[in-house]
Design an enzyme around this catalytic site. Structure first.
Site, PDB file in Angstrom:
ATOM      1  N   ASP A 159     -13.401 -13.341  -5.299  1.00 26.09           N
ATOM      2  CA  ASP A 159     -13.122 -13.286  -7.071  1.00 26.09           C
ATOM      3  C   ASP A 159     -14.112 -12.253  -7.002  1.00 26.09           C
ATOM      4  OD1 ASP A 159     -12.621 -13.599  -9.621  1.00 26.09           O
ATOM      5  OD2 ASP A 159     -13.029 -15.722  -9.494  1.00 26.09           O
TER       6      ASP A 159
ATOM      7  N   GLU B 297     -13.342 -17.128 -19.300  1.00 25.17           N
ATOM      8  CA  GLU B 297     -14.455 -17.393 -18.252  1.00 25.17           C
ATOM      9  C   GLU B 297     -15.835 -17.958 -19.194  1.00 25.17           C
ATOM     10  OE1 GLU B 297     -14.430 -14.938 -14.895  1.00 25.17           O
ATOM     11  OE2 GLU B 297     -12.431 -14.073 -15.414  1.00 25.17           O
TER      12      GLU B 297
END
Length: 895
Positions: free
Chosen positions: A368, A569
């Site tokens: 990621d 997020e």
């Protein structure tokens, strides 16, 4: 013997899944489905002659209950036999394996490492691709061709074509391996203007319809292929256990069984079936993410630490991988989180021993966003530990890609990384490329769907999205069966979410955070209000839109649309589940309408269940709309009857997340040992069913001011209900994009800890300029004043700017109406700024009593923070709160 038994178990699982699917097709409630599922599981378990069934399929009631208990695990004390060997539908192809072997034998080390580097489109050029031959590249949230948010589909195709042609040009690097482009298409092709945006996963979980989910994934694949992109970073298979997590809406459910089934459906929708049209002309590579345990971190902390036992890690957080990998997902994304203190990007046991060796995954593992840099001993520019742990592709945005590439080559040469590990990583990348036909397909601009822009947001795609919206709505309250509404009534539509496609779409909508969007950024889309208007006017009723709830003719019913502002997020992480903590402006709107004798229907936009007892009490009906995406008009299909009084569409959505009874009930999950939510998993009223919620739900909470003492104005993003406004002597404008300016100042987003979490403002000194956080409604800060609270913010003076100003620099508060005189409520901070070192973030506290002494009425504050000056000044700011004093802060006192 174990492997033989394990094989029997997996056959039973597959049979169970088939029957489960048939039960699901009957569209039973979550309750009845899972009862059937658990009874069936119990019966099948008896066939295992005493073997531990939990090794391959969770006994949901035991596993999920035990997940609430803290467990401490030493990383070395692992049990690989907990994890199954999967019968993956995509089998090894000898011809492909021979091609891989031959290709790797002729590749240089530099070419191999380049396959493992994934930079971002804002950080490389086409010439970089030609020179290095990167194996892949991505566009992150807010990354567009030519850095143009409104880039056309053809602009996307052109960039894909240019990068592809550069990758196969061997004139500089000797490499003709085609590159591939990855993108976050998490609720449709959400980066592209005009694309169909489906409800976020939390809404899809409420639909209880895996067949619909597969259709949605197939449509997403089609729209992605139109833009020449090969690879999608979806599905997210997190099983969310703490709803404070900012990615809660990316999860389908708190129940791993739903996540397992949905994961398989989405992978098949994106990639096609292994025995049918696998990775054909209308399909894209899928990514099951984030491996593993991202939904179970302590405190719901994004990128935090998961302390589940290994059995719980599989039973709860591993089921999405059982479903998705079995269906043939070709890539897995490593997670930012840690497991018992060890970052997953560097966890060899999880990435290699469990995922690859035991579960049998033969695709590649991608990192990621600079996640490798969080591994102990690593940086964004260097991380042999991640490669050795089993990471195959570094996702490396920013300029860090070049030193990372160079350092990785050096680390292979000096033995820190073995050549065999590099060959394994590259073999996995090439295997997926061969399976996807990238060596044989035409270039992106010449592919079957490329450039067919009529498919972006096509009517048939939006039709499926509207179905998903209707099926995702969950009716929580329906006092006196006020719903459905006759469209022949006079309707008032209020609330800031009513005519706001960006708000209803949430994060990951064109921009990363889903912020700085307007309705015009969603061509072909529709707001919730637009659907209401269409239904009412077509039936001869009357409708009026007024955000503040005012009206010209008293309505029969008010529909109020409100809820969370978009986030993504960690920006969405919260302390507790109270909605509008300390600033109950939406509640005030509901009460205002109720006080006038107007029945109120509340449509609540949110990315998670929230504590809204007060708002429920003030509503006659209350609908959890989640984040419905671009097709907001479909909400009205369920709210209103046909003109003849017949029900148009009933509510069929059921909660796939338990609804909290208190603000601090942040971890309330099905099968918990002491399970006492306000509304249980699987709840959802249909028309005619008995209402269960009274108007006297408790509204006192232990998350009250005496414990938390904080109002958030700005933390990563501007928080609701505030708006950031800039003004000069003649004009005023809200900041709805990443950059805005007027005659007096310039302001833009900047990055400190995460993307766009701070602001830089430059005053030019030509006239007075002001940056302020404003709201249409006042708040009472007197309770905070009595507790000696402060206005707190973090500021930094950039290098190269003079901190000594010729004129005052004011921080002020303002109240509503005629409550204060001009030039009152101002605190001059110019002296404080003159003492600060450049390029250092510092926390500043200003006592609330200072503003009161300067003439501000703290009982009705509409602007709790403004920064103004006539001087030349550059200053960065972030994190603005009303809260307790912070030790070691710069304190500005008026005593």
């Amino acid at each position: 013997m174990f492997h033989q038994i394990n094989g029997i178990k997996m056959k039973i699982i597959m049979g169970t899944a088939m029957l489960t699917s048939k039960l699901r097709k009957n569209r039973t409630s979550h309750f009845s489905f899972n009862l059937s599922f658990n009874l069936l599981s119990l019966a099948m378990t008896s066939l295992l002659l005493g073997c531990n069934y939990n090794q391959t399929l969770p006994a949901d009631s035991n596993a999920n209950a035990s997940a609430t208990k803290s467990s401490i695990l030493v990383q070395d004390n692992t049990n690989i036999n907990i994890w199954p060997t999967l019968d993956i539908e995509v089998k090894t192809n000898e011809a492909i394996e021979n091609k891989i072997t031959a290709l790797i034998a002729n590749m240089t080390l530099e070419q191999k490492v380049a396959q493992m580097i994934q930079p971002e489109i804002r950080d490389i050029t086409v010439e970089d691709m030609r020179k290095y031959g990167f194996g892949s590249y991505l566009n992150g949230g807010g990354g567009f061709p030519n850095n143009d948010k409104h880039a056309s589909a053809n602009d996307w195709v052109k960039l894909a074509e240019d990068m592809y042609q550069a990758s196969i040009d061997d004139s500089l690097d000797g490499n003709s391996i085609p590159t591939m482009w990855g993108t976050d298409a998490v609720h449709g092709h959400n980066n592209v203007i005009g694309a169909t945006l489906f409800p976020h996963n939390i809404g899809l979980g409420a639909t209880n319809n895996p067949e619909l989910i597969e259709k949605i994934a197939a449509i997403t694949a089609t729209e992605v292929m139109v833009t020449g992109i090969d690879w999608v970073f979806a599905p997210t298979v997190a099983v969310v256990r703490d709803d404070r997590w900012g990615r809660t809406y990316e999860g389908y459910s708190e129940d791993s069984a739903i996540v397992r089934e949905y994961s398989a459906a989405i992978v098949k929708g994106l990639q096609g079936s292994a025995d049918k049209d696998f990775l054909g002309d209308k399909r894209v590579i899928s990514t099951v993410k984030h491996f593993i345990g991202d939904g179970g971190t302590q405190g719901g902390d994004d990128q935090g630490n998961n302390i589940a036992s290994e059995q719980e890690l599989f039973d709860i957080h591993g089921q999405g991988y059982v479903g998705g990998l079995t269906a043939g997902a070709q890539s897995v994304m490593a997670s930012f989180n840690s497991w018992h203190g060890k970052k997953n990007h560097g966890n060899k046991y999880l990435l290699n021993d469990v995922l690859k060796d035991k579960m049998g995954f033969d695709g590649f593992v991608v990192g990621d966003w600079n996640g490798h840099g969080q591994v102990k001993g690593c940086s964004n520019e260097s991380c042999p530990q991640a490669v050795n742990a089993g990471l195959d592709i570094f996702m490396v945005p920013t300029a860090a890609w070049k030193p990372l590439y160079e350092n990785t080559i050096t680390q292979v040469k000096n033995g820190q990384i073995s050549q065999a590990r590099i060959d394994d990583a590259v073999s996995r990348i090439l295997r997926v490329k061969f399976r996807a036909g990238l060596f044989d397909k035409p270039s992106p601009i010449n592919r079957h769907l490329s450039g067919k822009t009529e498919l972006i947001g096509a009517a048939e795609h939006r039709k499926i999205a509207k179905q998903a919206v209707r099926e995702s709505l969950v009716l929580l309250k329906n006092k006196g069966n006020i719903l459905p509404i006759s469209p022949q009534n006079t309707i008032l539509v209020a609330g800031d979410g009513a005519d706001n496609i960006g708000k209803q779409s949430g994060g990951w909508s064109i921009t990363w955070q889903g912020t700085n969007n307007e309705n015009t950024d969603f061509p072909g889309g529709s707001s919730i209000y637009s659907g209401i208007k269409q239904q009412v006017l077509a039936a001869g009723g009357k409708v009026e839109l007024n955000v503040a709830g005012d009206y010209s003719n008293k309505p029969d019913i008010a529909i109020v649309v409100f809820g969370e502002e978009p986030y993504a997020e960690g920006v969405g992480d919260i302390e507790n589940l109270e909605y509008q903590q300390g600033i109950k402006q939406d509640l005030a709107l509901l009460k205002k309408l109720k006080a006038q004798g107007i029945p109120v229907v509340s449509l609540f936009i949110s990315g998670r269940p929230m504590w809204v007892n007060a708002e429920l009490n003030a509503s006659d009906a209350f609908v959890a709309t989640w984040l419905p995406g671009s097709e907001g008009d479909a909400v009205a299909d369920v709210l209103f009857t046909k003109a003849n009084g017949e029900v148009h569409h009933d509510f069929i959505g059921k909660l796939s997340f338990s609804w909290p009874a208190t603000a601090t009930q942040t971890q309330v999950n099905r099968f918990d040992e002491n399970y006492q939510p306000l509304l249980p998993y699987g709840f959802g009223l249909a028309y005619g069913e008995k209402n269960t919620l009274a108007d006297n739900l408790p509204v006192n909470t232990d998350s009250s001011l005496t414990n938390l003492q904080r109002i958030t104005l700005f933390e990563n993003v501007v928080k609701s209900p505030w708006k950031l406004t800039i003004s000069d002597t003649l004009s005023s404008a809200d900041m709805v994009s990443s950059v805005i300016e007027n005659k007096a100042l310039y302001i833009r987003t900047i990055d400190r800890n995460v993307q766009e979490d701070a602001r830089k403002v430059i005053f030019n000194g030509t006239e007075k300029g002001q940056v302020a956080f404003n709201s249409n409604h006042g708040i009472n800060l007197m309770p905070y004043h009595k507790l000696a609270s402060v206005l707190e913010l973090k500021i930094r003076l950039p290098d190269g700017y003079n901190a000594v100003t010729e004129k005052p620099v004011y921080i002020s508060m303002n109240c509503d109406g005629d409550c204060q005189k001009d030039n009152t409520g101002q605190i001059d901070i110019s002296h404080t700024l003159s003492t600060m070192a450049a390029n250092q973030w510092q926390t500043v506290n200003i006592d609330l009593q200072c503003f009161e002494k300067e003439g501000v009425d703290l009982t009705n504050i509409t602007s709790p923070f403004s920064l103004a000056t006539e001087s030349v000044l550059a200053i960065d700011f972030m994190d603005i709160f009303i809260k307790k004093k912070t030790p070691d802060a710069i304190n500005i006192s008026c005593e």
